[in-house]
Design an enzyme around this catalytic site. Structure first.
Site, PDB file in Angstrom:
ATOM      1  N   GLY A  84       0.827  -1.205   0.000  1.00 41.69           N
ATOM      2  CA  GLY A  84       0.000   0.000   0.000  1.00 41.69           C
ATOM      3  C   GLY A  84       0.856   1.248   0.000  1.00 41.69           C
ATOM      4  N   ALA A  85       1.966   1.200  -0.749  1.00 40.48           N
ATOM      5  CA  ALA A  85       2.957   2.280  -0.686  1.00 40.48           C
ATOM      6  C   ALA A  85       2.914   3.204  -1.891  1.00 40.48           C
ATOM      7  CB  ALA A  85       4.357   1.694  -0.542  1.00 40.48           C
TER       8      ALA A  85
ATOM      9  N   GLY B 234      -0.642   7.882   0.288  1.00 32.71           N
ATOM     10  CA  GLY B 234      -0.931   8.046   1.700  1.00 32.71           C
ATOM     11  C   GLY B 234       0.209   7.754   2.645  1.00 32.71           C
ATOM     12  N   ILE B 235      -0.128   7.062   3.739  1.00 34.93           N
ATOM     13  CA  ILE B 235       0.874   6.833   4.776  1.00 34.93           C
ATOM     14  C   ILE B 235       1.970   5.883   4.309  1.00 34.93           C
ATOM     15  CG2 ILE B 235      -0.820   7.298   6.580  1.00 34.93           C
ATOM     16  CD1 ILE B 235      -0.658   4.327   7.294  1.00 34.93           C
ATOM     17  N   GLY B 236       1.659   5.030   3.331  1.00 35.10           N
ATOM     18  CA  GLY B 236       2.686   4.149   2.806  1.00 35.10           C
ATOM     19  C   GLY B 236       3.825   4.925   2.174  1.00 35.10           C
TER      20      GLY B 236
ATOM     21  N   SER C 264      -7.011   0.105  12.395  1.00 33.03           N
ATOM     22  CA  SER C 264      -7.818   1.326  12.434  1.00 33.03           C
ATOM     23  C   SER C 264      -8.668   1.324  13.688  1.00 33.03           C
ATOM     24  CB  SER C 264      -8.723   1.398  11.201  1.00 33.03           C
ATOM     25  OG  SER C 264      -9.728   2.377  11.367  1.00 33.03           O
TER      26      SER C 264
ATOM     27  N   TYR D 164     -15.400  -3.362   7.002  1.00 35.24           N
ATOM     28  CA  TYR D 164     -14.133  -2.676   7.216  1.00 35.24           C
ATOM     29  C   TYR D 164     -13.668  -2.839   8.668  1.00 35.24           C
ATOM     30  CZ  TYR D 164     -10.668   1.064   7.419  1.00 35.24           C
ATOM     31  OH  TYR D 164      -9.511   1.777   7.597  1.00 35.24           O
TER      32      TYR D 164
END
Length: 276
Positions: free
Chosen positions: A10-11, A14-16, A132, A158
């Site tokens: 997930g890079a 966002g945070i990735g 989360s 989720y």
């Protein structure tokens, strides 16, 4: 401190991306993984790192990714399972026959970790799962309905997947700590990214309208705990098998502390992935 080899899924956003950038700045060897080929290649080029592309809605792509990583990385010090999302309001089924949220957020990272486990053991590695606060707000795991065939709501799916990540974290740490592999999970905050791009998602209004300026924080702030867990030494600098918020151990959903549920989830996950 010696440089680490850190794989971040997930890079491509966002945070990735933010975590990869900071970890590279600190001298680590980072490998970025994303779903979107163009975005992932751009991130890798900008950071000067290797990259791979995999769509977690297809488990054959996860298996191919594991093969690529094993060929590329003689050691893996950190596996950051950061890929995931919240999807449309309606239940969707993947090519593998699983509910989309369950597979992308939980089952695919579980499979990737399993396939890389021998390398993680040889490296004395650690696994970091991006969870989360939704694990507490919406999660209630029904071990008999993991694919949400009987009951489906997008927010519950989720929340369930984020709770399942914590159960996975705790069981992984319990099973492998004596072999040198540890695990943690964390809540990054509610981040201003391209998360939840589907307009039918219940979270679309928060992430893609002016409301984002009210409720969301920056990817850099969201990545801080991931960077902290990846760049420090698990077991020495922080306790493992725990759920973190802002670098501190926090209380997850009460179900996350159910050791029997964690074991059963692990066993059922293995059975799902290895069914003929």
């Amino acid at each position: 401190m010696a440089a680490k080899t850190i794989v971040i899924t997930g890079a491509s956003d966002g945070i990735g991306v933010a975590a990869a950038r900071e970890l590279v700045r600190r001298g680590n060897e980072v490998v970025v993984v994303g779903r979107n080929p163009a975005k992932t290649e751009r991130v890798a080029r900008d950071l000067g790192v290797d990259h791979f592309v995999a769509d977690f809605s297809d488990l054959s792509a996860v298996r191919g990714l594991a093969d690529d990583l094993l060929e590329r990385c003689p050691r893996i010090d950190v596996l950051a399972n950061n890929a995931g999302g919240i999807f449309s309001a309606g239940r969707q089924v993947t090519v593998d026959g699983h509910e989309l949220t369950f597979q992308v957020n939980y089952l695919a990272p579980f499979l990737l970790t399993e396939l890389l486990m021998d390398r993680l053991v040889a490296s004395g590695g650690t696994v970091i799962n991006t969870s989360s606060v939704a694990n507490k707000l919406f999660g209630r795991v029904d071990i008999g309905d993991l694919d949400a065939e009987r009951h489906f709501r997008a927010t519950k799916a989720y929340g369930d997947s984020k709770l399942e990540q914590i159960l996975f974290t705790k069981e992984l740490d319990r099973r492998y700590r004596d072999r040198g592999v540890t695990s943690t999970a964390f809540h990054p905050g509610t981040i201003s990214t391209g998360f939840s791009n589907d307009k039918t998602s219940p979270m679309y209004l928060v992430y893609h309208t002016p409301l984002r300026h009210v409720f969301l924080t920056t990817p850099e702030k969201g990545a801080d705990t991931l960077v902290y867990l990846a760049d420090n030494t698990p077991g020495r600098d922080y306790p493992t098998g725990e759920y973190y918020v802002k670098r501190k151990v926090a209380a997850p959903n009460a179900q996350a502390e159910d050791a029997d549920l964690a074991r059963e989830l692990w066993d059922r996950s293995v059975a799902m992935l290895h069914a003929d």
